[in-house]
Design a protein around this motif. Sequence first.
Motif, PDB file in Angstrom:
ATOM      1  N   TYR A 101     123.348 111.012  51.347  1.00 58.26           N
ATOM      2  CA  TYR A 101     122.641 112.055  50.588  1.00 58.26           C
ATOM      3  C   TYR A 101     123.196 113.422  50.957  1.00 58.26           C
ATOM      4  O   TYR A 101     123.443 114.263  50.091  1.00 58.26           O
ATOM      5  CB  TYR A 101     121.152 111.954  50.917  1.00 58.26           C
ATOM      6  N   TYR A 151     113.019 123.210  41.281  1.00 60.77           N
ATOM      7  CA  TYR A 151     114.327 122.979  40.670  1.00 60.77           C
ATOM      8  C   TYR A 151     114.692 124.154  39.750  1.00 60.77           C
ATOM      9  O   TYR A 151     115.550 124.022  38.885  1.00 60.77           O
ATOM     10  CB  TYR A 151     114.341 121.668  39.879  1.00 60.77           C
ATOM     11  N   GLU A 255     112.101 115.835  58.044  1.00 64.49           N
ATOM     12  CA  GLU A 255     112.517 114.727  57.175  1.00 64.49           C
ATOM     13  C   GLU A 255     113.849 114.138  57.647  1.00 64.49           C
ATOM     14  O   GLU A 255     113.934 112.973  57.990  1.00 64.49           O
ATOM     15  CB  GLU A 255     112.633 115.200  55.721  1.00 64.49           C
ATOM     16  N   THR A 332     115.793 111.281  45.665  1.00 64.07           N
ATOM     17  CA  THR A 332     115.481 110.491  46.863  1.00 64.07           C
ATOM     18  C   THR A 332     114.339 109.503  46.675  1.00 64.07           C
ATOM     19  O   THR A 332     114.027 108.761  47.612  1.00 64.07           O
ATOM     20  CB  THR A 332     115.124 111.405  48.061  1.00 64.07           C
TER      21      THR A 332
HETATM   22  O1  NIG Z   1     111.286 115.428  48.977  1.00 59.63           O
HETATM   23  N1  NIG Z   1     113.218 116.988  50.709  1.00 59.63           N
HETATM   24  C1  NIG Z   1     113.590 117.644  49.765  1.00 59.63           C
HETATM   25  N2  NIG Z   1     113.283 117.412  48.505  1.00 59.63           N
HETATM   26  C2  NIG Z   1     113.178 116.158  47.908  1.00 59.63           C
HETATM   27  C3  NIG Z   1     114.473 115.684  47.396  1.00 59.63           C
HETATM   28  C4  NIG Z   1     114.773 116.374  46.158  1.00 59.63           C
HETATM   29  C5  NIG Z   1     116.028 115.951  45.486  1.00 59.63           C
HETATM   30  O2  NIG Z   1     116.922 115.299  46.075  1.00 59.63           O
HETATM   31  O3  NIG Z   1     116.124 116.313  44.317  1.00 59.63           O
HETATM   32  C6  NIG Z   1     112.458 115.183  48.792  1.00 59.63           C
HETATM   33  O4  NIG Z   1     112.993 114.185  49.264  1.00 59.63           O
END
Ligand code: NIG
Length: 416
Positions: A101, A151, A255, A332
Amino acid sequence: MTLLIRNLSQIATPLGRGALRGHAMRELAVYENAVVIIRDGRFAFVGRESDIDTDLRSSIDSDFDARDATAVPGFVDSHTHLPFAGYRETEFNRRLQGATYEEIAASGGGIASTVHTTRRASQQELIDNILARARTMARYGTTTAEAKSGYGLSVEGELKQLRAIRDANEQSPVRLIATCLAAHDFPPEGRSSATARRGYVSTVIGEILPAVAEEKLATFCDVFVERGVFTNEEGDAVLRAGAALGLIPRMHADELSDTGGAALAASLGCASADHLMQISDAGIAAVAASNTVANLLPATSFFLMSDRYAPARQLIDADAIVSLSTDCNPGTSMTESMPMVMQLATLQMKMTVEESLTAATLNGAYSLRLAEETGSIESGKRADLVLLDAPNYLHLVYHFGVNLVTRTMREGEWVS
Ligand code: NIG
Ligand code: FE
């Protein structure tokens, strides 16, 4: 209008108007061969048909045969990124072939690619996307969902997403609660230098959050605190600025790396600290000692093909308040299904089915400040419920990979 739903094989629900923490999450109320009565969109009775008092019985004007279905509360999905345009299935396919990722993000994909497609979409396209996803959510039993911006990453882009949530909410089968996640990432045009990054944080604090608060477009404010994204100090500044404008803080924390985000979220009084795959022991202790909900998103670990799941058992054993959500987003976690999330919570994070049900209903409602209104089947609350083609609630996890939801009710109306 007073509706009797009879012939329920079982009703299973947590109880209360606040959260359940730690081992209390296991304590469900379970009624066998039961009925519910719904009056003016709220539960008026839950229990055995023979226990209905005569006044209430005489007010019943319609009746629904549940044919041995099991009833559970409507699911509360308290972390989603619903208003997005465009998919990332090609990136997903690259990940299946070994790309990570973070590598994809570094090569211009990831959040940035959804930012491009979402900026190009009209507000109406975003509304249509949100409604399509909300209908899928309702088919899988969700009656309340949080929805984040993040976004747009510009004043107009973030406002467009939040206005789309507001407008979609008028027709959505699922109740939508908006969160401003302007600090989801740095915008493509503002990430090249430390000065550009500082500039975007100033835009979030000085322009986006005030505009969102002024138009009353969000209840909550969120930040992605992460190595390479927003620092703890930036997260702290954004959430304090949001709070000063009346936006309740939440945080994407610990995360992909442990930054101490969970402890920061707890110290700021965040409604939730979300993800927590890399949370430290100190972070677990800090969250457990607070009213910040540990919002776990196991579909994200699953979809990223990670062995690393949030330490749900340690959090629950430490007496934290734990909730579960989909994290529905194109990068994700491309799913709207709360039953799928409960299956992962039990089979991968070793939560019990009872804990998972509480986490997917009452505790999620608590983190959205809605526990007095929804999240459990009990008299006085809004009649948000799900009927399952199953003899009991254990089937929600046991009978996996299929949709057991036959009907979804929100405030007394069948919405799916
Ligand atoms: O919750 N952690 C960051 N944002 C999202 C991922 C968003 C994306 O990849 O578009 C998340 O996993
Ligand atoms: Fe997220």
